[in-house]
Design a protein around this motif. Structure first.
Motif, mmCIF file in Angstrom:
data_model
loop_
_atom_site.group_PDB
_atom_site.id
_atom_site.type_symbol
_atom_site.label_atom_id
_atom_site.label_comp_id
_atom_site.label_asym_id
_atom_site.label_seq_id
_atom_site.Cartn_x
_atom_site.Cartn_y
_atom_site.Cartn_z
ATOM 1 N N PHE A 38 1.845 2.576 -7.067
ATOM 2 C CA PHE A 38 0.737 2.601 -6.119
ATOM 3 C C PHE A 38 -0.385 1.688 -6.575
ATOM 4 C CE2 PHE A 38 -2.608 4.034 -3.369
ATOM 5 C CZ PHE A 38 -1.945 4.406 -2.212
ATOM 6 N N ALA A 39 -0.608 1.588 -7.876
ATOM 7 C CA ALA A 39 -1.608 0.639 -8.375
ATOM 8 C C ALA A 39 -1.223 -0.783 -7.992
ATOM 9 C CB ALA A 39 -1.748 0.769 -9.890
ATOM 10 N N THR A 40 0.069 -1.085 -8.063
ATOM 11 C CA THR A 40 0.548 -2.398 -7.632
ATOM 12 C C THR A 40 0.236 -2.632 -6.164
ATOM 13 O OG1 THR A 40 2.376 -2.292 -9.212
ATOM 14 C CG2 THR A 40 2.571 -3.880 -7.427
ATOM 15 N N ALA A 41 0.588 -1.641 -5.326
ATOM 16 C CA ALA A 41 0.378 -1.787 -3.885
ATOM 17 C C ALA A 41 -1.104 -1.970 -3.558
ATOM 18 C CB ALA A 41 0.939 -0.571 -3.153
ATOM 19 N N ALA A 42 -1.966 -1.174 -4.199
ATOM 20 C CA ALA A 42 -3.397 -1.271 -3.932
ATOM 21 C C ALA A 42 -3.949 -2.627 -4.374
ATOM 22 C CB ALA A 42 -4.141 -0.141 -4.651
ATOM 23 N N THR A 43 -3.485 -3.117 -5.528
ATOM 24 C CA THR A 43 -3.930 -4.427 -6.018
ATOM 25 C C THR A 43 -3.522 -5.539 -5.067
ATOM 26 O OG1 THR A 43 -3.754 -3.664 -8.316
ATOM 27 C CG2 THR A 43 -3.808 -6.038 -7.953
ATOM 28 N N LEU A 44 -2.265 -5.526 -4.661
ATOM 29 C CA LEU A 44 -1.768 -6.583 -3.777
ATOM 30 C C LEU A 44 -2.451 -6.537 -2.417
ATOM 31 C CD1 LEU A 44 2.055 -6.432 -4.606
ATOM 32 C CD2 LEU A 44 0.340 -8.000 -5.520
ATOM 33 N N ALA A 45 -2.602 -5.325 -1.859
ATOM 34 C CA ALA A 45 -3.253 -5.204 -0.554
ATOM 35 C C ALA A 45 -4.687 -5.721 -0.607
ATOM 36 C CB ALA A 45 -3.229 -3.747 -0.089
ATOM 37 N N ASN A 46 -5.349 -5.503 -1.733
ATOM 38 C CA ASN A 46 -6.726 -5.961 -1.891
ATOM 39 C C ASN A 46 -6.829 -7.485 -1.931
ATOM 40 O OD1 ASN A 46 -9.434 -4.960 -2.117
ATOM 41 N ND2 ASN A 46 -9.463 -5.611 -4.260
ATOM 42 N N TRP A 47 -5.705 -8.134 -2.208
ATOM 43 C CA TRP A 47 -5.645 -9.599 -2.220
ATOM 44 C C TRP A 47 -4.889 -10.129 -1.003
ATOM 45 C CZ3 TRP A 47 -7.948 -13.123 -5.477
ATOM 46 C CH2 TRP A 47 -8.632 -12.592 -6.576
ATOM 47 N N ASN A 48 -4.829 -9.317 0.047
ATOM 48 C CA ASN A 48 -4.249 -9.723 1.336
ATOM 49 C C ASN A 48 -2.768 -10.067 1.257
ATOM 50 O OD1 ASN A 48 -6.740 -9.487 2.760
ATOM 51 N ND2 ASN A 48 -7.372 -11.464 1.903
ATOM 52 N N ILE A 49 -2.052 -9.401 0.349
ATOM 53 C CA ILE A 49 -0.601 -9.518 0.296
ATOM 54 C C ILE A 49 -0.013 -8.310 1.017
ATOM 55 C CG2 ILE A 49 1.410 -9.555 -1.231
ATOM 56 C CD1 ILE A 49 -0.346 -10.894 -3.329
ATOM 57 N N ALA A 50 0.901 -8.542 1.943
ATOM 58 C CA ALA A 50 1.445 -7.462 2.766
ATOM 59 C C ALA A 50 2.280 -6.495 1.934
ATOM 60 C CB ALA A 50 2.299 -8.045 3.885
ATOM 61 N N VAL A 51 1.966 -5.214 2.036
ATOM 62 C CA VAL A 51 2.739 -4.132 1.423
ATOM 63 C C VAL A 51 2.938 -3.055 2.484
ATOM 64 C CG1 VAL A 51 1.856 -4.586 -0.906
ATOM 65 C CG2 VAL A 51 0.661 -2.955 0.573
ATOM 66 N N PRO A 52 3.970 -2.217 2.368
ATOM 67 C CA PRO A 52 4.142 -1.124 3.328
ATOM 68 C C PRO A 52 2.961 -0.163 3.283
ATOM 69 C CG PRO A 52 6.149 -1.467 2.052
ATOM 70 C CD PRO A 52 5.082 -2.272 1.394
ATOM 71 N N ASP A 53 2.614 0.412 4.437
ATOM 72 C CA ASP A 53 1.583 1.441 4.468
ATOM 73 C C ASP A 53 1.962 2.569 3.509
ATOM 74 O OD1 ASP A 53 0.267 -0.013 6.351
ATOM 75 O OD2 ASP A 53 0.781 1.290 8.041
ATOM 76 N N ALA A 54 0.966 3.142 2.841
ATOM 77 C CA ALA A 54 1.249 4.172 1.849
ATOM 78 C C ALA A 54 0.069 5.127 1.745
ATOM 79 C CB ALA A 54 1.546 3.534 0.488
ATOM 80 N N LEU A 55 0.342 6.315 1.212
ATOM 81 C CA LEU A 55 -0.701 7.315 1.012
ATOM 82 C C LEU A 55 -0.455 8.042 -0.296
ATOM 83 C CD1 LEU A 55 -3.100 9.105 1.921
ATOM 84 C CD2 LEU A 55 -1.415 10.557 3.104
ATOM 85 N N LEU A 56 -1.432 7.978 -1.199
ATOM 86 C CA LEU A 56 -1.440 8.776 -2.422
ATOM 87 C C LEU A 56 -2.571 9.778 -2.299
ATOM 88 C CD1 LEU A 56 -1.045 7.660 -6.077
ATOM 89 C CD2 LEU A 56 -3.126 8.880 -5.430
#
Length: 450
Positions: free
Chosen positions: A103-121
């Protein structure tokens, strides 16, 4: 750099037996430098009169510590940080931590406008389940730290899920699928900002995950992958800050999404698909990071083979030592976890069983599943076997978690609801005199797979 100013001593920090570590060390040696395996048997750091020294002495460190299987990942991060502060390091601990926590990976990438699947922690059960409707009736449920496909489930979201799997945080993620194709993803291996190779991975029969360790098929994608996928992988590696990394992507109707960034991605599947090993490229990057030089043509030549034989830089282990495997009892108290929760249970160790098996009622209690496939299981009390469903299960032993594919059956007539097979016991030594049930009669339920 060593005293002769020519040969670089490359230390590979890895406490587990790894074919990838061996391949990197052998590649360093083949490039004319010295590969040194930093293990428990040979490694020390000393401070004396203000001087810091490393044993054995190295000029640069390639970090291959495996956080996902560790009982104490903070200890490994501290060890990596120690080396990072006194020597140049590939895959620094901060980047490895962010990449290992999905999830840290997903949050980091999304913050840099890289597409990741929607997620909820969510940290609470109520919050996670109040938000699960947005993912539809079927979604992906993941432990935040997992490995080799372990800790990942496709779940029915009409039923509640738990915010933790054992003692590890879990989260929900949208399921990205393309109905017109067999389920696949794309693994792109990046070293030093360059693509070494890429492969499509196809899910095996009866599963939806594509990991090579789970039997996924592979096909070369190095030259034929879409430009958008390549650029996304390179950008993701740069954002996460890893020197070498396997970037996993999946194509949806709206383009490419990054699923994970794996700092300890395996080499075998990539070599099988592409005929190219990342090991010489990692060795080259390490040597150059320390100011050394390598022959690029030799790197390309070495990449065509995957030499995971015992490296010269592996410390010798005294004959007769038992190694690093901890001891497990004949009857052991374990923690069993699924998507609905966790519970303690008594488990019997059976080295004659290939696969771990769990009682139907216990599997239902913790939310083991969904059913992936069927397997044929024989019992010592019957000549013929029976077909049993197979599910993913997380079993915690002394703080270490194992994700296994367990068979489910009626064990109500047996003394123990859980039987530990060789899929778990291979990590332990079994002490037949140690029993968590303090002297009760052993249950007679020998089982093995056909």
């Amino acid at each position: 750099m060593s005293a002769d100013g020519d040969s670089v001593r490359v230390g590979v920090l890895s406490l587990h037996n790894s074919k990838e570590t061996k391949a990197i060390l052998n590649a360093v040696d083949a490039l004319g430098h010295e590969g040194i395996w930093l293990r428990r048997e040979n490694t020390a750091v000393s401070i004396e009169d203000g001087d810091v020294t490393i044993e054995p002495e190295v000029d640069v460190v390639a970090n291959r510590l495996l956080l996902s299987n560790s009982e104490e990942p903070a200890e490994l991060l501290g060890l990596a940080a120690t080396f990072e502060r006194i020597r140049p390091m590939l895959n620094e601990p901060g980047a490895v931590l962010a990449a290992t926590h999905k999830f840290a990976t997903a949050a980091t990438l999304a913050n840099w406008n890289i597409a990741v699947p929607d997620a909820l922690l969510a940290l609470s059960n109520d919050r996670l389940n109040s938000g699960r409707d947005r993912f539809g009736e079927v979604g992906v449920y993941k432990s935040a730290i997992g490995t080799h496909g372990g800790g990942t489930w496709k779940v029915d979201l009409t039923e509640p899920v738990n915010p933790q799997v054992g003692n590890r945080q879990a989260f929900l993620q949208s399921l990205v699928e393309r109905d017109d194709e067999k389920h696949r993803d794309l693994r792109v291996y990046v070293v030093g900002g360059e693509v070494v190779g890429a492969m499509y991975r196809y899910a095996p029969e009866g599963d939806w995950r594509t990991n090579v360790s789970l039997g996924g098929e592979v096909r070369d994608a190095t030259d034929g992958m879409p430009t958008a996928a390549k650029e996304t992988a390179l950008y993701a590696a740069d954002v996460v800050g890893l020197d070498y990394v396997g970037v996993d992507l999946i194509e949806g109707t709206d383009g490419w999404f990054v699923l994970e960034t794996n700092p300890t991605a395996g080499f075998r599947g990539l070599h099988r698909a592409t005929g190219r090993s990342p090991a010489p490229y990692i060795a080259k990057l390490a040597v150059e990071r320390a100011g050394g030089e390598v022959d690029d043509d030799r790197v390309a030549e070495l990449s065509s083979t995957l030499d995971d034989s015992r490296p010269a830089g592996m410390p010798r282990i005294e004959t007769g030592t038992t190694g690093e495997r901890p001891t497990i009892g004949y009857i052991e108290e374990v923690v069993v976890s699924g998507t609905s929760g966790s519970t303690q249970a008594a488990a019997k160790s059976d080295t004659g069983a290939t696969r771990t098996s769990i009682d139907t009622s216990l599997a239902a209690e913790v939310g083991a599943g969904p059913i992936k496939s069927m397997t044929r299981v024989k019992s010592g009390s019957r000549k013929s076997g029976d077909a049993r469903p197979v599910v993913d299960l997380v079993i915690g032993i002394g703080g270490t978690q194992h994700t296994v594919t367990a068979s489910v059956g009626d064990r109500s007539h047996m003394d123990y609801p859980l039987l530990l097979g060789r899929d778990i016991l291979k990590h332990y030594q079994v002490d037949v005199n140690r029993r968590a049930d303090e002297g009760s009669d052993a249950g007679g339920d020998p089982e093995y797979l056909e």
